[in-house]
Design a protein around this motif. Structure first.
Motif, PDB file in Angstrom:
ATOM      1  N   LEU A  78      84.350  72.764  63.616  1.00 15.69           N
ATOM      2  CA  LEU A  78      84.077  71.935  62.631  1.00 15.69           C
ATOM      3  C   LEU A  78      83.068  72.414  61.587  1.00 15.69           C
ATOM      4  CD1 LEU A  78      83.151  68.966  65.038  1.00 15.69           C
ATOM      5  CD2 LEU A  78      85.214  69.008  63.563  1.00 15.69           C
ATOM      6  N   ASN A  79      82.747  71.616  60.330  1.00 18.87           N
ATOM      7  CA  ASN A  79      82.012  72.007  59.288  1.00 18.87           C
ATOM      8  C   ASN A  79      80.641  72.449  59.897  1.00 18.87           C
ATOM      9  OD1 ASN A  79      80.085  72.292  57.213  1.00 18.87           O
ATOM     10  ND2 ASN A  79      81.681  71.338  55.724  1.00 18.87           N
ATOM     11  N   LYS A  80      80.061  73.381  59.907  1.00 21.77           N
ATOM     12  CA  LYS A  80      78.945  73.898  60.626  1.00 21.77           C
ATOM     13  C   LYS A  80      77.604  73.359  59.860  1.00 21.77           C
ATOM     14  CE  LYS A  80      81.138  76.754  63.439  1.00 21.77           C
ATOM     15  NZ  LYS A  80      82.276  76.110  63.742  1.00 21.77           N
ATOM     16  N   ARG A  81      77.643  73.061  58.757  1.00 18.13           N
ATOM     17  CA  ARG A  81      76.665  72.342  57.780  1.00 18.13           C
ATOM     18  C   ARG A  81      76.491  71.006  58.136  1.00 18.13           C
ATOM     19  NH1 ARG A  81      76.211  70.606  51.992  1.00 18.13           N
ATOM     20  NH2 ARG A  81      73.741  70.927  51.901  1.00 18.13           N
ATOM     21  N   HIS A  82      77.365  70.085  58.651  1.00 18.06           N
ATOM     22  CA  HIS A  82      77.656  68.741  58.986  1.00 18.06           C
ATOM     23  C   HIS A  82      77.488  68.347  60.213  1.00 18.06           C
ATOM     24  CE1 HIS A  82      77.388  67.662  54.520  1.00 18.06           C
ATOM     25  NE2 HIS A  82      78.252  68.923  54.338  1.00 18.06           N
ATOM     26  N   TRP A  83      78.117  69.256  61.116  1.00 17.49           N
ATOM     27  CA  TRP A  83      78.325  68.978  62.572  1.00 17.49           C
ATOM     28  C   TRP A  83      77.609  69.576  63.730  1.00 17.49           C
ATOM     29  CZ3 TRP A  83      81.626  64.917  64.239  1.00 17.49           C
ATOM     30  CH2 TRP A  83      82.417  64.293  63.174  1.00 17.49           C
ATOM     31  N   VAL A  84      77.413  69.107  64.524  1.00 18.59           N
ATOM     32  CA  VAL A  84      76.722  69.869  65.995  1.00 18.59           C
ATOM     33  C   VAL A  84      77.385  69.561  67.196  1.00 18.59           C
ATOM     34  CG1 VAL A  84      74.398  69.899  64.940  1.00 18.59           C
ATOM     35  CG2 VAL A  84      75.057  68.024  66.143  1.00 18.59           C
ATOM     36  N   THR A  85      77.373  70.387  68.099  1.00 17.53           N
ATOM     37  CA  THR A  85      78.223  70.191  69.290  1.00 17.53           C
ATOM     38  C   THR A  85      76.829  70.186  70.458  1.00 17.53           C
ATOM     39  OG1 THR A  85      80.279  70.829  68.845  1.00 17.53           O
ATOM     40  CG2 THR A  85      79.691  70.868  71.249  1.00 17.53           C
ATOM     41  N   VAL A  86      76.634  68.851  71.052  1.00 19.86           N
ATOM     42  CA  VAL A  86      75.605  68.477  71.737  1.00 19.86           C
ATOM     43  C   VAL A  86      75.939  68.734  73.286  1.00 19.86           C
ATOM     44  CG1 VAL A  86      73.718  67.022  72.713  1.00 19.86           C
ATOM     45  CG2 VAL A  86      74.626  67.243  70.118  1.00 19.86           C
ATOM     46  N   LEU A  87      75.566  69.695  74.144  1.00 18.36           N
ATOM     47  CA  LEU A  87      75.971  69.765  75.490  1.00 18.36           C
ATOM     48  C   LEU A  87      75.318  68.645  76.151  1.00 18.36           C
ATOM     49  CD1 LEU A  87      75.475  73.497  76.078  1.00 18.36           C
ATOM     50  CD2 LEU A  87      77.496  72.392  75.359  1.00 18.36           C
ATOM     51  N   LEU A  88      76.087  68.054  77.042  1.00 16.59           N
ATOM     52  CA  LEU A  88      75.526  66.975  77.825  1.00 16.59           C
ATOM     53  C   LEU A  88      74.895  67.476  79.138  1.00 16.59           C
ATOM     54  CD1 LEU A  88      78.311  64.221  77.392  1.00 16.59           C
ATOM     55  CD2 LEU A  88      76.516  64.698  75.868  1.00 16.59           C
ATOM     56  N   ASP A  89      73.931  68.279  78.870  1.00 20.82           N
ATOM     57  CA  ASP A  89      73.143  69.147  80.224  1.00 20.82           C
ATOM     58  C   ASP A  89      71.962  68.407  80.465  1.00 20.82           C
ATOM     59  OD1 ASP A  89      71.473  69.612  77.949  1.00 20.82           O
ATOM     60  OD2 ASP A  89      71.936  71.936  78.115  1.00 20.82           O
ATOM     61  N   GLY A  90      71.613  67.139  79.989  1.00 20.65           N
ATOM     62  CA  GLY A  90      70.341  66.582  80.535  1.00 20.65           C
ATOM     63  C   GLY A  90      69.113  66.765  79.830  1.00 20.65           C
ATOM     64  N   VAL A  91      69.210  67.666  78.709  1.00 21.81           N
ATOM     65  CA  VAL A  91      67.889  68.303  77.948  1.00 21.81           C
ATOM     66  C   VAL A  91      67.720  66.888  77.030  1.00 21.81           C
ATOM     67  CG1 VAL A  91      67.051  69.653  76.315  1.00 21.81           C
ATOM     68  CG2 VAL A  91      68.613  70.769  78.136  1.00 21.81           C
ATOM     69  N   LEU A  92      68.794  66.547  76.275  1.00 27.69           N
ATOM     70  CA  LEU A  92      68.300  65.333  75.390  1.00 27.69           C
ATOM     71  C   LEU A  92      68.414  64.180  76.100  1.00 27.69           C
ATOM     72  CD1 LEU A  92      70.508  66.118  72.243  1.00 27.69           C
ATOM     73  CD2 LEU A  92      68.029  66.641  72.686  1.00 27.69           C
ATOM     74  N   ASP A  93      67.598  63.142  76.210  1.00 27.37           N
ATOM     75  CA  ASP A  93      67.429  61.875  76.997  1.00 27.37           C
ATOM     76  C   ASP A  93      68.380  61.111  76.389  1.00 27.37           C
ATOM     77  OD1 ASP A  93      66.124  60.620  74.799  1.00 27.37           O
ATOM     78  OD2 ASP A  93      63.963  60.969  75.778  1.00 27.37           O
ATOM     79  N   GLU A  94      68.886  59.892  76.995  1.00 26.57           N
ATOM     80  CA  GLU A  94      69.578  58.821  76.673  1.00 26.57           C
ATOM     81  C   GLU A  94      69.418  58.291  75.341  1.00 26.57           C
ATOM     82  OE1 GLU A  94      71.527  54.884  78.398  1.00 26.57           O
ATOM     83  OE2 GLU A  94      70.455  56.294  79.757  1.00 26.57           O
ATOM     84  N   GLU A  95      68.186  58.080  75.100  1.00 29.11           N
ATOM     85  CA  GLU A  95      67.795  57.403  74.026  1.00 29.11           C
ATOM     86  C   GLU A  95      68.049  58.349  72.746  1.00 29.11           C
ATOM     87  OE1 GLU A  95      63.605  55.828  71.897  1.00 29.11           O
ATOM     88  OE2 GLU A  95      63.945  55.679  73.889  1.00 29.11           O
ATOM     89  N   GLU A  96      67.664  59.452  72.860  1.00 27.81           N
ATOM     90  CA  GLU A  96      67.924  60.500  71.814  1.00 27.81           C
ATOM     91  C   GLU A  96      69.378  60.519  71.350  1.00 27.81           C
ATOM     92  OE1 GLU A  96      66.195  64.744  69.951  1.00 27.81           O
ATOM     93  OE2 GLU A  96      65.874  64.088  72.019  1.00 27.81           O
ATOM     94  N   LEU A  97      70.199  60.740  72.493  1.00 31.52           N
ATOM     95  CA  LEU A  97      71.654  60.974  72.317  1.00 31.52           C
ATOM     96  C   LEU A  97      72.174  59.754  71.638  1.00 31.52           C
ATOM     97  CD1 LEU A  97      73.864  63.072  72.815  1.00 31.52           C
ATOM     98  CD2 LEU A  97      73.924  62.430  74.805  1.00 31.52           C
ATOM     99  N   ARG A  98      71.771  58.631  72.330  1.00 25.57           N
ATOM    100  CA  ARG A  98      72.181  57.452  71.516  1.00 25.57           C
ATOM    101  C   ARG A  98      71.789  57.129  69.811  1.00 25.57           C
ATOM    102  NH1 ARG A  98      74.764  53.622  74.812  1.00 25.57           N
ATOM    103  NH2 ARG A  98      74.268  53.655  77.106  1.00 25.57           N
ATOM    104  N   SER A  99      70.777  57.792  69.671  1.00 26.51           N
ATOM    105  CA  SER A  99      70.268  57.532  68.260  1.00 26.51           C
ATOM    106  C   SER A  99      71.127  58.590  67.603  1.00 26.51           C
ATOM    107  CB  SER A  99      68.716  58.078  68.263  1.00 26.51           C
ATOM    108  OG  SER A  99      68.342  58.240  66.948  1.00 26.51           O
ATOM    109  N   LEU A 100      71.315  59.758  68.036  1.00 24.91           N
ATOM    110  CA  LEU A 100      72.318  60.588  67.275  1.00 24.91           C
ATOM    111  C   LEU A 100      73.800  60.119  67.132  1.00 24.91           C
ATOM    112  CD1 LEU A 100      71.438  64.207  68.875  1.00 24.91           C
ATOM    113  CD2 LEU A 100      70.670  63.060  66.662  1.00 24.91           C
ATOM    114  N   ILE A 101      74.477  59.529  68.008  1.00 26.33           N
ATOM    115  CA  ILE A 101      75.657  58.871  67.950  1.00 26.33           C
ATOM    116  C   ILE A 101      75.653  57.706  66.879  1.00 26.33           C
ATOM    117  CG2 ILE A 101      77.350  57.209  69.126  1.00 26.33           C
ATOM    118  CD1 ILE A 101      76.502  58.689  71.725  1.00 26.33           C
ATOM    119  N   LEU A 102      74.594  56.914  66.955  1.00 27.56           N
ATOM    120  CA  LEU A 102      74.664  55.879  66.145  1.00 27.56           C
ATOM    121  C   LEU A 102      74.313  56.463  64.733  1.00 27.56           C
ATOM    122  CD1 LEU A 102      74.502  52.745  65.074  1.00 27.56           C
ATOM    123  CD2 LEU A 102      71.895  52.980  65.790  1.00 27.56           C
TER     124      LEU A 102
END
Length: 119
Positions: A74-98
């Motif tokens: 994907l376009n590296k300037r606008h997209w990130v790939t987040v590993l679901l490895d437990g480092v980001l908590d649920e609230e932060e991940l939900r915030s990124l999705i939103l």
């Protein structure tokens, strides 16, 4: 969050649709026909790609370099790939999705923007 939680968070957003254009193990979540999340369920650990503002991409990758990677195919300037490895908590991940969803909705023509539920 695991892959099932991410899928549920994506599908809970108004007007979201799930599609599998890349095969049965990679879910694409769209709103108004535009992608806001891509979930690779068969990766180990599972991962989700999200569209974010460029400054947010830089900040997240700097803060979590082993968990937040450049957007895969994907376009590296606008997209990130987040590993679901437990480092980001649920609230932060939900915030990124939103945030990804809101960014895509804001770019849609008004006639294609979903109407939030009045419940």
């Amino acid at each position: 969050m695991n892959a099932e939680d991410v899928a549920g968070a994506c599908m809970s957003l108004a007007g979201s649709a799930e599609d599998y254009p890349f095969g049965p193990r990679t879910a694409v979540y769209k709103v108004g026909g535009k992608m806001f999340a891509l979930l690779g369920e068969d990766a180990d650990p599972p991962r989700v790609s999200l569209k974010l503002p460029p400054d947010e991409v830089v900040a997240l990758r700097a803060e979590h370099p082993d968990t937040v990677l450049p957007g895969y195919h994907l376009n590296k300037r606008h997209w990130v790939t987040v590993l679901l490895d437990g480092v980001l908590d649920e609230e932060e991940l939900r915030s990124l999705i939103l945030q990804s969803y809101d960014l895509v909705v804001a770019a849609l023509p008004k006639r294609l923007r979903p109407v939030p539920d009045a419940t």
